[in-house]
Motif scaffolding. Structure first.
Motif, PDB file in Angstrom:
ATOM      1  N   GLY A 152       0.656  -1.318  -0.038  1.00 15.76           N
ATOM      2  CA  GLY A 152      -0.120   0.072   0.042  1.00 15.76           C
ATOM      3  C   GLY A 152       0.830   1.479  -0.002  1.00 15.76           C
ATOM      4  O   GLY A 152       2.133   1.324  -0.108  1.00 15.76           O
ATOM      5  N   PRO A 153       0.046   2.189   0.164  1.00 15.34           N
ATOM      6  CA  PRO A 153       0.742   3.460  -0.069  1.00 15.34           C
ATOM      7  C   PRO A 153       2.032   4.005   0.945  1.00 15.34           C
ATOM      8  O   PRO A 153       2.706   4.504   0.838  1.00 15.34           O
ATOM      9  CB  PRO A 153      -0.040   4.636   0.210  1.00 15.34           C
ATOM     10  N   ASP A 154       1.698   3.421   2.179  1.00 14.36           N
ATOM     11  CA  ASP A 154       2.895   3.356   3.268  1.00 14.36           C
ATOM     12  C   ASP A 154       4.179   2.880   2.658  1.00 14.36           C
ATOM     13  O   ASP A 154       5.246   3.311   3.255  1.00 14.36           O
ATOM     14  CB  ASP A 154       2.463   3.044   4.617  1.00 14.36           C
ATOM     15  N   ASP A 191       5.193   6.666 -10.647  1.00 11.63           N
ATOM     16  CA  ASP A 191       3.832   7.409 -10.745  1.00 11.63           C
ATOM     17  C   ASP A 191       3.032   7.063  -9.900  1.00 11.63           C
ATOM     18  O   ASP A 191       2.776   5.570  -9.835  1.00 11.63           O
ATOM     19  CB  ASP A 191       3.689   7.010 -12.285  1.00 11.63           C
ATOM     20  N   PRO A 192       2.296   7.732  -8.987  1.00 11.21           N
ATOM     21  CA  PRO A 192       1.476   7.284  -8.109  1.00 11.21           C
ATOM     22  C   PRO A 192       0.401   6.453  -8.446  1.00 11.21           C
ATOM     23  O   PRO A 192      -0.021   5.557  -7.807  1.00 11.21           O
ATOM     24  CB  PRO A 192       1.000   8.761  -7.376  1.00 11.21           C
ATOM     25  N   GLU A 193      -0.009   6.886  -9.684  1.00 14.37           N
ATOM     26  CA  GLU A 193      -1.405   6.097 -10.178  1.00 14.37           C
ATOM     27  C   GLU A 193      -0.949   4.638 -10.390  1.00 14.37           C
ATOM     28  O   GLU A 193      -1.626   3.692 -10.340  1.00 14.37           O
ATOM     29  CB  GLU A 193      -1.782   6.690 -11.471  1.00 14.37           C
ATOM     30  N   LEU A 194       0.443   4.460 -11.072  1.00 15.97           N
ATOM     31  CA  LEU A 194       0.826   3.143 -11.323  1.00 15.97           C
ATOM     32  C   LEU A 194       0.957   2.497 -10.075  1.00 15.97           C
ATOM     33  O   LEU A 194       0.772   1.027 -10.174  1.00 15.97           O
ATOM     34  CB  LEU A 194       2.213   3.226 -12.153  1.00 15.97           C
ATOM     35  N   LEU A 195       1.653   2.939  -9.127  1.00 20.75           N
ATOM     36  CA  LEU A 195       1.798   2.286  -7.923  1.00 20.75           C
ATOM     37  C   LEU A 195       0.376   1.770  -7.289  1.00 20.75           C
ATOM     38  O   LEU A 195       0.658   0.733  -6.679  1.00 20.75           O
ATOM     39  CB  LEU A 195       2.673   3.265  -6.983  1.00 20.75           C
TER      40      LEU A 195
END
Length: 219
Positions: A20-22, A31-35
């Motif tokens: 997840g984001p953490d 790229d945040p969207e790809l992550l």
């Protein structure tokens, strides 16, 4: 390092970044969207989750000084294939001569990572090359052409290819320093323009580029 999502066995690419984001990497290339959504693009593994801009910037640090031009006077369906191969070999630019519009389907989205330049006609391409001191090498199986096999190719050059149906135009042939052909041994008069461009680009790479691993990393 990313890992394949076990729930996506058999699919291309990778799923969302594990944890997840953490757990996202602190790197502006990602790229945040790809992550968040996963990366299903047709890119080598080391570019997984990178933004398009970051990938282009990285390739720009090691592009080869080879330019590839193709005449587009008959809406040639092979241009997309030429662009895809040029991207695989990290050529400097692909030059589209003639019609500005071309079918991008064959490029498989690689045109996002490959620098493209449009020229209204052959004269414009030749003037551009002359202004940069780049020899123009034609690739076509026409009388007087020489086999590309064993030919020393200039490191900095423009390779130009004609439309599928008619080959290089008379204007292009007149502006070439040399015209080379790919040796053939069967009955067909010519091979597909996209395939010919791939063979010719690879011939240049054999002389001027370093071998790489499966992921494009220089050996």
């Amino acid at each position: 390092m990313s890992v394949e999502n076990p729930d996506d066995a058999g699919t291309v690419g990778v799923g969302p970044w594990p944890g997840g984001p953490d757990a996202w990497p602190d790197d502006p290339r990602y790229d945040p969207e790809l992550l968040r959504e996963g990366d299903r693009r047709n890119v080598v593994d080391r570019y997984r989750y990178w933004s398009v801009e970051a990938i282009v910037a990285d390739i720009d640090t090691r592009r080869h000084p080879l330019h590839v031009a193709i005449e587009n006077f008959s809406r040639d369906m092979n241009i997309g294939s030429v662009v895809r191969t040029a991207n695989a070999f990290a050529v400097a630019e692909v030059h589209i001569v003639g019609r500005r519009r071309w079918n991008r389907r064959g490029a498989m989205v690689t045109d996002r990572y490959q620098h493209l330049r449009h020229h209204a006609d052959v004269c414009d391409l030749l003037a551009w090359a002359a202004g940069r001191g780049l020899p123009v090498i034609g690739v076509d199986n026409v009388p007087g052409s020489e086999p590309i096999e064993g030919r020393a190719l200039p490191r900095e050059a423009v390779m130009v290819f004609g439309s599928e149906s008619v080959g290089l135009s008379a204007e292009a042939r007149a502006g070439c320093e040399a015209i080379l052909h790919i040796s053939q041994h069967g009955s067909t008069r010519s091979i597909n323009a996209g395939a010919a461009a791939a063979v010719a680009m690879h011939a240049w790479m054999l002389q001027h580029a370093r071998p790489t691993g499966y992921d494009g990393t220089p050996l």
